[in-house]
Design an enzyme around this catalytic site. Structure first.
Site, PDB file in Angstrom:
ATOM      1  CG  HIS A 124     -45.513   5.364-103.094  1.00  0.00           C
ATOM      2  ND1 HIS A 124     -46.207   6.410-103.647  1.00  0.00           N
ATOM      3  CD2 HIS A 124     -44.772   4.832-104.112  1.00  0.00           C
ATOM      4  CE1 HIS A 124     -45.903   6.510-104.931  1.00  0.00           C
ATOM      5  NE2 HIS A 124     -45.029   5.575-105.233  1.00  0.00           N
ATOM      6  CB  CYS A 153     -41.062   4.437-105.622  1.00  0.00           C
ATOM      7  SG  CYS A 153     -42.357   4.450-106.854  1.00  0.00           S
TER       8      CYS A 153
HETATM    9  N1  NAP Z   1     -41.477   9.699-109.164  1.00  0.00           N
HETATM   10  C1  NAP Z   1     -41.136   8.605-108.477  1.00  0.00           C
HETATM   11  O1  NAP Z   1     -41.627   8.318-107.357  1.00  0.00           O
HETATM   12  C2  NAP Z   1     -40.150   7.673-109.050  1.00  0.00           C
HETATM   13  C3  NAP Z   1     -39.676   6.658-108.264  1.00  0.00           C
HETATM   14  C4  NAP Z   1     -38.774   5.761-108.804  1.00  0.00           C
HETATM   15  C5  NAP Z   1     -38.379   5.929-110.091  1.00  0.00           C
HETATM   16  N2  NAP Z   1     -38.854   6.933-110.860  1.00  0.00           N
HETATM   17  C6  NAP Z   1     -38.398   7.042-112.235  1.00  0.00           C
HETATM   18  O2  NAP Z   1     -37.634   8.223-112.405  1.00  0.00           O
HETATM   19  C7  NAP Z   1     -37.876   8.762-113.687  1.00  0.00           C
HETATM   20  C8  NAP Z   1     -38.308  10.216-113.615  1.00  0.00           C
HETATM   21  O3  NAP Z   1     -39.405  10.392-112.744  1.00  0.00           O
HETATM   22  P1  NAP Z   1     -39.884  11.873-112.325  1.00  0.00           P
HETATM   23  O4  NAP Z   1     -40.998  11.671-111.384  1.00  0.00           O
HETATM   24  O5  NAP Z   1     -38.715  12.706-111.939  1.00  0.00           O
HETATM   25  O6  NAP Z   1     -40.462  12.408-113.747  1.00  0.00           O
HETATM   26  P2  NAP Z   1     -40.648  13.912-114.253  1.00  0.00           P
HETATM   27  O7  NAP Z   1     -40.786  14.858-113.132  1.00  0.00           O
HETATM   28  O8  NAP Z   1     -41.719  13.829-115.269  1.00  0.00           O
HETATM   29  O9  NAP Z   1     -39.235  14.230-114.984  1.00  0.00           O
HETATM   30  C9  NAP Z   1     -38.818  13.585-116.152  1.00  0.00           C
HETATM   31  C10 NAP Z   1     -37.404  14.041-116.500  1.00  0.00           C
HETATM   32  O10 NAP Z   1     -36.959  13.287-117.648  1.00  0.00           O
HETATM   33  C11 NAP Z   1     -36.550  14.199-118.662  1.00  0.00           C
HETATM   34  N3  NAP Z   1     -36.780  13.640-119.980  1.00  0.00           N
HETATM   35  C12 NAP Z   1     -37.962  13.264-120.526  1.00  0.00           C
HETATM   36  N4  NAP Z   1     -37.757  12.821-121.793  1.00  0.00           N
HETATM   37  C13 NAP Z   1     -36.433  12.918-122.040  1.00  0.00           C
HETATM   38  C14 NAP Z   1     -35.604  12.639-123.162  1.00  0.00           C
HETATM   39  N5  NAP Z   1     -36.117  12.131-124.294  1.00  0.00           N
HETATM   40  N6  NAP Z   1     -34.274  12.881-123.071  1.00  0.00           N
HETATM   41  C15 NAP Z   1     -33.753  13.387-121.927  1.00  0.00           C
HETATM   42  N7  NAP Z   1     -34.475  13.691-120.831  1.00  0.00           N
HETATM   43  C16 NAP Z   1     -35.809  13.443-120.882  1.00  0.00           C
HETATM   44  C17 NAP Z   1     -37.399  15.437-118.422  1.00  0.00           C
HETATM   45  O11 NAP Z   1     -36.818  16.548-119.074  1.00  0.00           O
HETATM   46  P3  NAP Z   1     -37.745  17.811-119.548  1.00  0.00           P
HETATM   47  O12 NAP Z   1     -37.994  18.615-118.319  1.00  0.00           O
HETATM   48  O13 NAP Z   1     -36.861  18.484-120.536  1.00  0.00           O
HETATM   49  O14 NAP Z   1     -38.987  17.234-120.156  1.00  0.00           O
HETATM   50  C18 NAP Z   1     -37.321  15.514-116.895  1.00  0.00           C
HETATM   51  O15 NAP Z   1     -36.078  16.029-116.502  1.00  0.00           O
HETATM   52  C19 NAP Z   1     -38.879   7.800-114.338  1.00  0.00           C
HETATM   53  O16 NAP Z   1     -38.111   6.837-115.062  1.00  0.00           O
HETATM   54  C20 NAP Z   1     -39.553   7.152-113.204  1.00  0.00           C
HETATM   55  O17 NAP Z   1     -40.032   5.872-113.553  1.00  0.00           O
HETATM   56  C21 NAP Z   1     -39.725   7.825-110.351  1.00  0.00           C
END
Ligand code: NAP
Length: 346
Positions: free
Chosen positions: A242, A127
């Site tokens: 950010h 990000c």
């Molecule tokens: N947040 C940001 O600003 C941002 C920016 C760029 C990239 N990202 C990337 O995007 C991803 C998610 O970020 P987020 O902020 O959305 O996180 P989050 O709100 O914690 O959501 C995580 C998601 O992943 C799922 N998950 C976790 N373990 C899993 C597994 N073993 N198998 C299948 N699904 C699984 C969770 O499902 P459950 O609900 O069932 O646990 C949930 O849907 C990360 O890789 C992060 O690095 C985030």
């Protein structure tokens, strides 16, 4: 007749996944079906207007044209190649594939042509890198970037939903003069604090992985390994959005006025730059928007070929979900949603 795709959203219950589901619909992506996936914990839950959450199994992942992943690096490492083998093109939000030579790392406004070389997986940048390179691209094209000195002020939503709860719970406790809950998402209390520790330190490394991502991903996306980058990534008690203070040293001279004009003309950027009226980009105002906001554009008094600027974006939107959906749109427009072999990706 244009094609309609069967689309998987992996991580559909998370912050980024929820937004990707919304943006696919709002932006009218040609999907004949969208299937939400998450961990086994969420399997069977209903997402209103979308459907029942599926767990990832060899059976459930069959028959997709496109899969948008935002479920962390280990899930992408294991399941993105399996989706590709089953015939889908994957757009991945995690860091797992970004620096792989076989995987294009793409920002819609910056290097969309890199998509043509995909072998099944396309990576969405980190990000803080994403928003910065949108603002740097026009400057790099016009004057060449020699060196960047970056300080980030990163929101807790970048860490995930649990970190947002942690900030709010700690803040609530402190405002009510009770003991704040112990830190879990971070090494220290995030409420009313600034942590020079966004990301994690690998053994023996004096930079966090977030800082390494800014350095390496910026060079890969701008296609210039010569750019020198210094980065300090700081987590601040901001829920979303950010902010980044960036010192940009160019190869050719570029005035602040010229930079402002270049940025005004560039896609995906809003220039908000009138400090005398307190007009500059703010995390609270960028939240909910897809553009990158740039302001405080000024000459670095310490260097005749350097400019300072302040770059802000919604890390969940342009920093993740919006760019992923933009990439899906470009893949569709350029007829690049076709099954590829993935044997070289591991
Ligand atoms: N947040 C940001 O600003 C941002 C920016 C760029 C990239 N990202 C990337 O995007 C991803 C998610 O970020 P987020 O902020 O959305 O996180 P989050 O709100 O914690 O959501 C995580 C998601 O992943 C799922 N998950 C976790 N373990 C899993 C597994 N073993 N198998 C299948 N699904 C699984 C969770 O499902 P459950 O609900 O069932 O646990 C949930 O849907 C990360 O890789 C992060 O690095 C985030």
């Amino acid at each position: 007749m244009s094609q309609e795709y069967r689309v998987a959203v992996v991580g559909a219950t998370g912050q980024v996944g929820t937004l990707m589901l919304r943006l696919l619909r709002e932006r009218g992506f040609p999907a004949r079906e969208i299937v939400p996936f998450a961990s086994e914990r969420s399997a069977g839950k209903e997402i209103e207007g979308v459907g029942t959450v599926q767990a990832l199994t060899e059976e459930t992942i069959q028959g997709f044209d496109l899969a948008l992943f935002s479920a962390g690096g280990s899930t992408s490492g294991e399941w993105a190649p399996r989706f590709v083998e089953a015939g889908a093109v994957v757009v991945d939000n995690s860091s797992k594939w970004r620096m792989n030579d076989e995987v294009p790392l793409v920002v819609a406004e910056v290097n969309p042509d890199a998509l043509a070389s995909h072998k099944g997986i396309v990576a969405n940048p980190n990000c803080s890198t994403m928003q910065m390179v949108v603002a740097l691209k026009p400057i790099h094209d016009a004057a060449g970037i020699e060196r960047l000195v970056i300080s980030t002020y990163q929101a807790v939503s970048g860490t995930g939903k649990k970190a947002v709860d942690e900030l709010l719970d700690q803040s609530h406790a402190l405002l009510h003069e009770t003991e704040p809950p112990a830190p879990e998402a971070y090494a220290h209390q995030i409420a009313f604090n600034a942590l020079p520790h966004a990301g994690s330190f690998a053994p023996g490394d004096d930079h966090t992985d977030e800082e390494r991502k800014l350095i390496n991903e910026t060079r890969k996306i701008l296609g210039d390994e010569e750019i020198r980058v210094s980065a300090t990534c700081v987590r601040v008690p901001v829920v979303n959005g950010h902010s980044e203070a960036v010192n940009v040293q160019t190869r050719e001279e570029l005035s602040p006025e010229e930079a402002r004009e270049l940025l005004r003309a560039a896609p995906g950027i809003t220039v908000a730059d009138d400090p005398s009226s307190a007009l500059y980009p703010l995390a609270t105002e960028a939240t909910g928007h897809d553009e990158v906001f740039v302001g405080r554009i000024r000459r670095d008094p310490g260097h005749e070929r350097a400019l300072d600027m302040w770059i802000v974006a919604d890390n969940l939107r342009k920093g993740a979900a919006t760019n992923a959906v933009q990439l899906a749109e470009i893949l569709n427009e350029r007829d690049l949603i076709t099954p590829r072999a993935t044997s070289t990706l591991a």
